[in-house]
Structures are given as structure tokens and as C-alpha cells.
Design an enzyme around this catalytic site. Structure first.
Site, PDB file in Angstrom:
ATOM      1  N   HIS A 207       0.828  -1.207   0.000  1.00 16.52           N
ATOM      2  CA  HIS A 207       0.000   0.000   0.000  1.00 16.52           C
ATOM      3  C   HIS A 207       0.860   1.254   0.000  1.00 16.52           C
ATOM      4  O   HIS A 207       2.080   1.208   0.196  1.00 16.52           O
ATOM      5  CB  HIS A 207      -0.948   0.007   1.210  1.00 16.52           C
ATOM      6  CG  HIS A 207      -0.255  -0.003   2.550  1.00 16.52           C
ATOM      7  ND1 HIS A 207       0.281   1.125   3.124  1.00 16.52           N
ATOM      8  CD2 HIS A 207      -0.030  -1.017   3.429  1.00 16.52           C
ATOM      9  CE1 HIS A 207       0.807   0.823   4.302  1.00 16.52           C
ATOM     10  NE2 HIS A 207       0.645  -0.481   4.508  1.00 16.52           N
ATOM     11  N   CYS A 223       3.201  -5.116   6.758  1.00 21.14           N
ATOM     12  CA  CYS A 223       2.799  -4.771   5.400  1.00 21.14           C
ATOM     13  C   CYS A 223       3.948  -4.082   4.666  1.00 21.14           C
ATOM     14  O   CYS A 223       4.948  -3.689   5.265  1.00 21.14           O
ATOM     15  CB  CYS A 223       1.578  -3.860   5.419  1.00 21.14           C
ATOM     16  SG  CYS A 223       0.058  -4.702   5.926  1.00 21.14           S
TER      17      CYS A 223
END
Length: 352
Positions: A207, A223
């Protein structure tokens, strides 16, 4: 040279230069028409990019300069240990470590190397066009929230996503006196930035971010963070089902023009081994990569690279030793060697 031959020569020279220019122009355009961080795959070799130097402007930070050239925080600090992160100073020379050995995995889809905190994307080539690779800096999982390794795919893609913090993260923030809501809507305060790409590994994403200064560091809960523009660029090119391979390769080897290069990064975890173990493993990998067995490896340089990993490719070819000069065997040999020295005849005439 006669006037006629001079003009004939000039005409031929002009034609040659014109032809050279015509031939060079497409090649220069081919090399210079790609955005930052995009490279054509070498036909025979493993290196892309180059190490360059730029001069800082008055308002620059080392982080700003790195992001402009698609280089993350840690890589910039390693390459510029004597430069201030927050105020390099106007005119200060800053090294851009923009040369990379491609990871030793199939060149397809997305490859994430957590050790170097970089992502490589190999887009499908259109008919008649050369293959390319794109590479971007990343923020990865910190030591207690490591980014998982393995091969997976993109399973979901969302623009301007809302963030639903997992319970574990909400508890962590609450314990630190910084409670999180159950949902953070899209906008400038959203840690996911403007793009979310969900992985097939449950709970993990690629992301964007609202804190780009953390790209190039171990700051996430596992992440993979990208610079906002980079996340949007990647998002627009991939789709659900794109393969993602996540590796942890702190020692890379690659060839270019017959020379073996090594690129080493610090271990993310001390449990990965001691310095002696790293050197031993590096030696084994180098020996395995030399098929003929007669490549002149600079083992001293190899040890330096492993012990103090800079994150930049280093050539491992040992310098050739100069051939020893033959020793004179007679008076005539002495005279012949002396006569070959610059200024010998001048000295001889003065002395006479």
C-alpha cells in the site's frame, strides 16, 4: 592536404558525423525515455541502473533527494555516512546508490526483497518491445512484526481505501496512549495512502502511506509500504492475480560484461548468523557461481563487502598483477635497458 582533398575530407567527416548522430539518436532516446526507477532488462547480465552524484539544494533533506531518485532512507544514509540527514547543505555532493543486481529469482511479476527494502516489477512486454523492470524503495515490517516470505498473488485492489486497524494494532496503540478508531476513512490521515493491494497472505498488503519518510526503513506491522506516487504507478499496471514473490536475500551476486559483482545488505535479524557465517556462505555462493573455476576473485574485497555491507554493487575481479621485468643478463642488456629510459640520450650528451 590540398584544398580539394580538405573539402572532400570535410564532406566525408560531416556525412560520418551525421550518420553517427542519426544512429545514436534512437539509442539515446531508448535509454532516456523511461521514468526514474524504470530500466530495460540487460540482454546478458544482471545489473541495472548506476551510482550517480548530485548536489543538494538549500532546502533539501537527504530523504527528499533519495525519494526523488527512488531510493529509501537507509540506503541513502549508508551511501552518505558523513552527510546530515536533515540539512545536507547547499552544494553538498550526495551519492545516489541507484545501481542494483537483480534478485536471483524468475523475472516475472512482483519481487520483494525485504533485506534491501526494494520491490522489483517485471511488466509483460508488448510485441516487438524490449522487456523492462521497475524498482521502488519500500518500508517493511519491523523486528516484532516481520514481513512474511513466500510466493503469493494480488487478491484485491482498492483506490482510496478506508483502514480497519486489526485488534492487535489497536491494543498496541491504546497501550501507548494513542487509541485508534475502529475505522480510518480515506484521506490524508489514512496510513494506507491512496492505494491498497491485498496479498494472498492473510492480513498483509502492499500500500501507499501518509508518512513517506518511513519508506526505506523497518517501520510497518508487516505490510509493505510504498511512496504514494510509486504505489499509484504500480497499481495502474497490475491486476488481481499478479504474482508476488517475497524473499529475504541480503547477499546478491550478478554478472555484467564478464565481471562478477556482489551486493550486500545488513541482516534484518541477528538470528540470521554471525559475520563469520556470512563470510563462509558468501564464499560458497561465489564459488558456485564461477563455472569455469578460473575467475580471479578478489577475496579481500569480498570479505570487506560482507563485513561492512554498503548496499552497492562491488566488482570482485582481482586486479591483474604486472608482469615482472626481465633481469639484465649482460652489460649489453644493462645498456639497452638504460637507453630505453626517458632522457637517457640527453644525459649522455651532457656528461660527454
Amino acid at each position: 592536404m590540398t584544398r580539394t582533398s580538405f573539402f572532400g575530407y570535410s564532406a566525408r567527416l560531416a556525412m560520418a558525423l551525421g550518420l553517427a548522430g542519426a544512429l545514436a539518436t534512437p539509442l539515446q532516446a531508448a535509454d532516456g525515455d523511461l521514468p526514474p526507477g524504470h530500466y530495460r532488462l540487460p540482454d546478458d547480465g544482471d545489473l541495472i541502473g548506476e551510482v550517480t552524484t548530485v548536489k543538494a539544494d538549500k532546502e533539501d533533506t537527504l530523504i527528499d533527494i533519495g525519494h526523488e531518485h527512488r531510493i529509501g532512507y537507509r540506503a541513502m544514509v549508508r551511501a552518505n555516512p558523513d552527510v546530515s540527514v536533515w540539512y545536507p547543505g547547499e552544494g553538498t555532493e550526495v551519492k545516489i546508490p541507484g545501481e542494483f543486481i537483480l534478485p536471483d529469482v524468475p523475472r516475472e511479476g512482483i519481487v520483494i526483497n525485504v533485506a534491501e527494502m526494494r520491490l522489483y516489477y517485471y511488466p509483460p512486454a508488448k510485441d516487438g518491445e524490449p522487456r523492462t523492470v521497475q524498482t521502488y524503495p519500500l518500508g517493511v515490517g519491523r523486528q516484532d512484526w516481520e514481513t512474511p516470505l513466500g510466493t503469493t498473488t494480488i487478491t484485491q485492489m482498492v483506490k482510496n481505501p478506508a483502514w480497519y486497524p486489526p485488534e492487535s494494532i489497536r491494543q498496541e496503540h491504546a497501550a501507548a496512549g494513542d487509541p485508534l478508531p475502529s475505522v480510518v476513512p480515506a484521506g490524508p490521515d489514512n496510513p494506507l495512502g491512496t492505494r491498497k493491494m491485498r496479498l494472498g497472505i492473510p492480513g498483509y498488503l502492499i500500500h501507499g502511506t501518509n508518512k513517506p519518510e518511513g519508506v526505506g526503513m523497518r517501520v510497518s506491522h508487516g505490510c509493505v509500504r510504498m511512496l504514494p506516487d510509486d504505489a499509484e504507478t504500480l497499481f495502474d499496471q497490475i491486476s488481481v492475480g499478479t504474482q508476488v514473490r517475497i524473499i529475504n536475500d541480503s547477499f546478491k551476486l550478478g554478472w555484467s560484461d564478464g565481471t562478477l559483482y556482489v551486493q550486500a545488505y545488513p541482516y534484518l535479524d541477528e538470528k540470521q548468523g554471525t559475520t563469520i557465517q556470512r563470510v563462509t556462505e558468501a564464499l560458497s555462493q561465489v564459488e558456485a557461481s564461477i563455472e569455469s573455476g578460473d575467475y580471479p576473485v578478489d577475496y579481500g574485497r569480498l570479505r570487506e563487502v560482507v563485513e561492512v555491507p554498503s548496499g552497492m554493487p562491488v566488482a570482485l575481479k582481482a586486479p591483474e598483477e604486472p608482469a615482472p621485468e626481465p633481469e639484465p643478463k649482460s652489460l649489453y642488456d644493462h645498456l639497452e635497458l638504460a637507453a630505453a629510459q626517458p632522457g637517457f640520450m640527453d644525459r649522455l650528451s651532457r656528461d660527454g
